[in-house]
Design a protein around this motif. Structure first.
Motif, short mmCIF file in Angstrom:
data_model
loop_
_atom_site.label_atom_id
_atom_site.label_comp_id
_atom_site.label_asym_id
_atom_site.label_seq_id
_atom_site.Cartn_x
_atom_site.Cartn_y
_atom_site.Cartn_z
N GLY A 155 0.82 -1.21 0.00
CA GLY A 155 0.00 0.00 0.00
C GLY A 155 0.85 1.25 0.00
N LEU A 156 0.20 2.38 0.21
CA LEU A 156 0.89 3.67 0.27
C LEU A 156 1.50 3.83 1.66
CD1 LEU A 156 1.52 6.24 -1.35
CD2 LEU A 156 -0.54 7.26 -0.36
N ARG A 157 2.82 3.83 1.74
CA ARG A 157 3.53 3.85 3.01
C ARG A 157 4.42 5.09 3.09
NH1 ARG A 157 1.52 0.31 6.38
NH2 ARG A 157 3.52 -0.25 7.31
N ILE A 158 4.79 5.44 4.30
CA ILE A 158 5.71 6.56 4.53
C ILE A 158 7.06 5.99 4.93
CG2 ILE A 158 6.23 8.61 5.91
CD1 ILE A 158 3.19 8.92 6.30
N LEU A 159 8.08 6.28 4.12
CA LEU A 159 9.45 5.91 4.47
C LEU A 159 9.98 6.98 5.41
CD1 LEU A 159 12.04 4.23 4.12
CD2 LEU A 159 12.57 5.65 2.12
N ALA A 160 10.27 6.60 6.65
CA ALA A 160 10.73 7.55 7.66
C ALA A 160 12.12 7.13 8.15
CB ALA A 160 9.76 7.60 8.84
N ILE A 161 13.04 8.10 8.18
CA ILE A 161 14.41 7.85 8.63
C ILE A 161 14.74 8.89 9.69
CG2 ILE A 161 16.83 7.66 7.95
CD1 ILE A 161 15.89 7.01 5.13
N TYR A 174 21.72 15.18 11.13
CA TYR A 174 21.12 15.08 9.79
C TYR A 174 19.63 15.40 9.85
CZ TYR A 174 25.36 12.83 8.04
OH TYR A 174 26.65 12.56 7.68
N GLU A 175 19.07 15.63 8.68
CA GLU A 175 17.65 15.94 8.58
C GLU A 175 16.80 14.73 8.96
OE1 GLU A 175 15.88 16.02 4.56
OE2 GLU A 175 17.85 15.43 3.80
N TYR A 176 15.58 15.02 9.39
CA TYR A 176 14.57 13.99 9.56
C TYR A 176 13.90 13.79 8.21
CZ TYR A 176 10.18 11.77 10.87
OH TYR A 176 9.11 10.92 10.93
N PHE A 177 13.90 12.54 7.72
CA PHE A 177 13.48 12.24 6.35
C PHE A 177 12.12 11.56 6.36
CE2 PHE A 177 13.08 9.54 2.67
CZ PHE A 177 13.67 10.22 1.62
N GLU A 178 11.21 12.04 5.49
CA GLU A 178 9.93 11.38 5.26
C GLU A 178 9.59 11.48 3.78
OE1 GLU A 178 6.53 12.59 7.42
OE2 GLU A 178 7.02 11.41 9.19
N GLU A 179 9.09 10.36 3.22
CA GLU A 179 8.70 10.37 1.81
C GLU A 179 7.72 9.23 1.57
OE1 GLU A 179 11.47 11.45 -1.66
OE2 GLU A 179 11.47 9.27 -1.67
N TYR A 180 6.67 9.49 0.78
CA TYR A 180 5.72 8.44 0.45
C TYR A 180 6.33 7.46 -0.55
CZ TYR A 180 1.62 10.41 2.78
OH TYR A 180 0.73 10.85 3.72
N ARG A 181 6.08 6.18 -0.33
CA ARG A 181 6.47 5.13 -1.27
C ARG A 181 5.30 4.14 -1.38
NH1 ARG A 181 12.12 4.88 -2.45
NH2 ARG A 181 12.91 6.97 -2.01
N ARG A 182 4.99 3.70 -2.59
CA ARG A 182 3.89 2.75 -2.78
C ARG A 182 4.47 1.35 -2.99
NH1 ARG A 182 -1.31 3.25 -3.77
NH2 ARG A 182 -1.13 5.47 -4.21
N LEU A 183 3.97 0.39 -2.21
CA LEU A 183 4.39 -0.99 -2.31
C LEU A 183 3.27 -1.83 -2.90
CD1 LEU A 183 6.10 -1.51 1.19
CD2 LEU A 183 7.08 -0.54 -0.90
N GLU A 184 3.56 -2.51 -3.99
CA GLU A 184 2.57 -3.40 -4.59
C GLU A 184 2.62 -4.76 -3.89
OE1 GLU A 184 0.35 -2.52 -6.73
OE2 GLU A 184 1.16 -0.49 -7.00
N PRO A 185 1.49 -5.43 -3.73
CA PRO A 185 1.44 -6.68 -2.97
C PRO A 185 2.42 -7.72 -3.49
CG PRO A 185 -0.78 -5.89 -3.41
CD PRO A 185 0.14 -5.01 -4.19
N GLY A 186 3.18 -8.31 -2.56
CA GLY A 186 4.05 -9.43 -2.87
C GLY A 186 5.35 -9.11 -3.56
#
Length: 298
Positions: free
Chosen positions: A86-92, A98-110
């Motif tokens: 699904g639509l997930r937030i990649l958070a580092i 360093y900066e706090y990182f956030e970016e949307y990433r979409r994961l397709e099933p499997g």
């Protein structure tokens, strides 16, 4: 009518339901859910030197849940296993200096993914003052967003700053500071309060590519009510985004059929709607001094 069972942003099953049906049953096996899980690999590096950054917490979440943080190794790499699609937030986070990182990433099933290098820049700050329409300091929440990571097909993931006292620091009236951000271009917007919704979404863009920035002035302005009216009964509505002079100032996924009120200054705007990263509708509209209603077809 149709009814769907969802896991986050992923449709698991859809059934056609005759009128008058009181109950719908979905049967989904644990094995099917397990097969939908994803794996993600990446490497976290310094944006200036390309050196790996170790012991940094990496996670994928949806604002409501996540599977915990995974620390990067000495080579800066991390592998996140058994991630829901699904639509997930990649958070580092947790990389000192360093900066706090956030970016949307979409994961397709499997599927398995290699995100490659994720580049973190040294942390910088934006410091300034919020003033009212008369130029007087105003204590008001402020939201911010990194425009370099913006897309009209994804909800906007805001950070928040406040003019209130924080961490033992006594702010001057109206003073704010946005910290732990990277180098790039940032959008600053006055926060929207339900009980005082009159302040408009007036964008202030700040360039931090050369480092920290001081003496930024964000002025509050009265706006005109714009009411977005979702139509239809879909369980999964699109992402709707609004841009002012080419700058994205608002983007949300529409979950319900209730009206959504925004306040915008008079002028020309562009509205886009998107399903699964694909823009399905674009229109321009003009805001004047009278409230404006905009229907949102499914």
């Amino acid at each position: 009518a149709y009814v769907s069972a969802l896991r986050g942003s992923v449709v698991l099953q859809t059934k056609q339901v005759p009128e008058g049906t009181a109950e719908v049953e979905f049967v989904i096996s644990p094995e099917d859910l397990t097969r939908m899980r994803c794996e993600v690999k990446l490497r976290v590096v310094d944006a200036l030197t390309n050196a790996p950054i170790k012991n940094v917490g990496v996670e994928l979440n949806d604002r409501q849940s996540g599977d915990g943080r995974t620390l990067t190794g000495d080579d800066g790499t991390a592998t996140l296993k058994n991630q829901p699609p699904g639509l997930r937030i990649l958070a580092i986070r947790g990389a000192g200096g360093y900066e706090y990182f956030e970016e949307y990433r979409r994961l397709e099933p499997g599927k398995s993914y290699d995100f490659g290098d994720v580049r973190l820049s040294p942390a910088v700050t934006i410091h300034g003052t919020i003033v009212d329409p008369d130029g007087k300091p105003a204590d008001w929440p402020l939201s911010f967003y990194k425009l370099d990571r913006v897309s009209p097909t994804e909800p906007m993931s805001f950070g928040y700053s406040s003019t209130y006292q924080r961490a033992g620091v006594k702010w001057e009236p109206g003073e704010f500071e946005v910290g732990d951000i990277g180098r790039g271009h940032y959008l600053l917007l006055p926060g929207q309060k339900q009980d005082e919704a009159g302040w408009a979404l007036t964008p202030t863009v700040v360039d931090t590519t050369a480092g920290s920035v001081e003496n930024i002035c964000v002025q509050l302005r009265r706006g005109t009510a714009v009411i977005l009216e979702p139509q239809g009964a879909e369980a999964w509505q699109p992402v709707v985004a609004i841009a002012s002079q080419g700058t994205l100032i608002w983007a949300r996924r529409i979950w319900s059929r209730g009206p959504i009120r925004l306040n915008l200054v008079p002028g020309e705007f562009t509205l886009t709607a998107a399903h699964n990263d694909r823009v399905t509708r674009t229109q321009t509209f003009t805001v004047g001094t009278e409230p404006l209603r905009i229907p949102l077809p499914p």
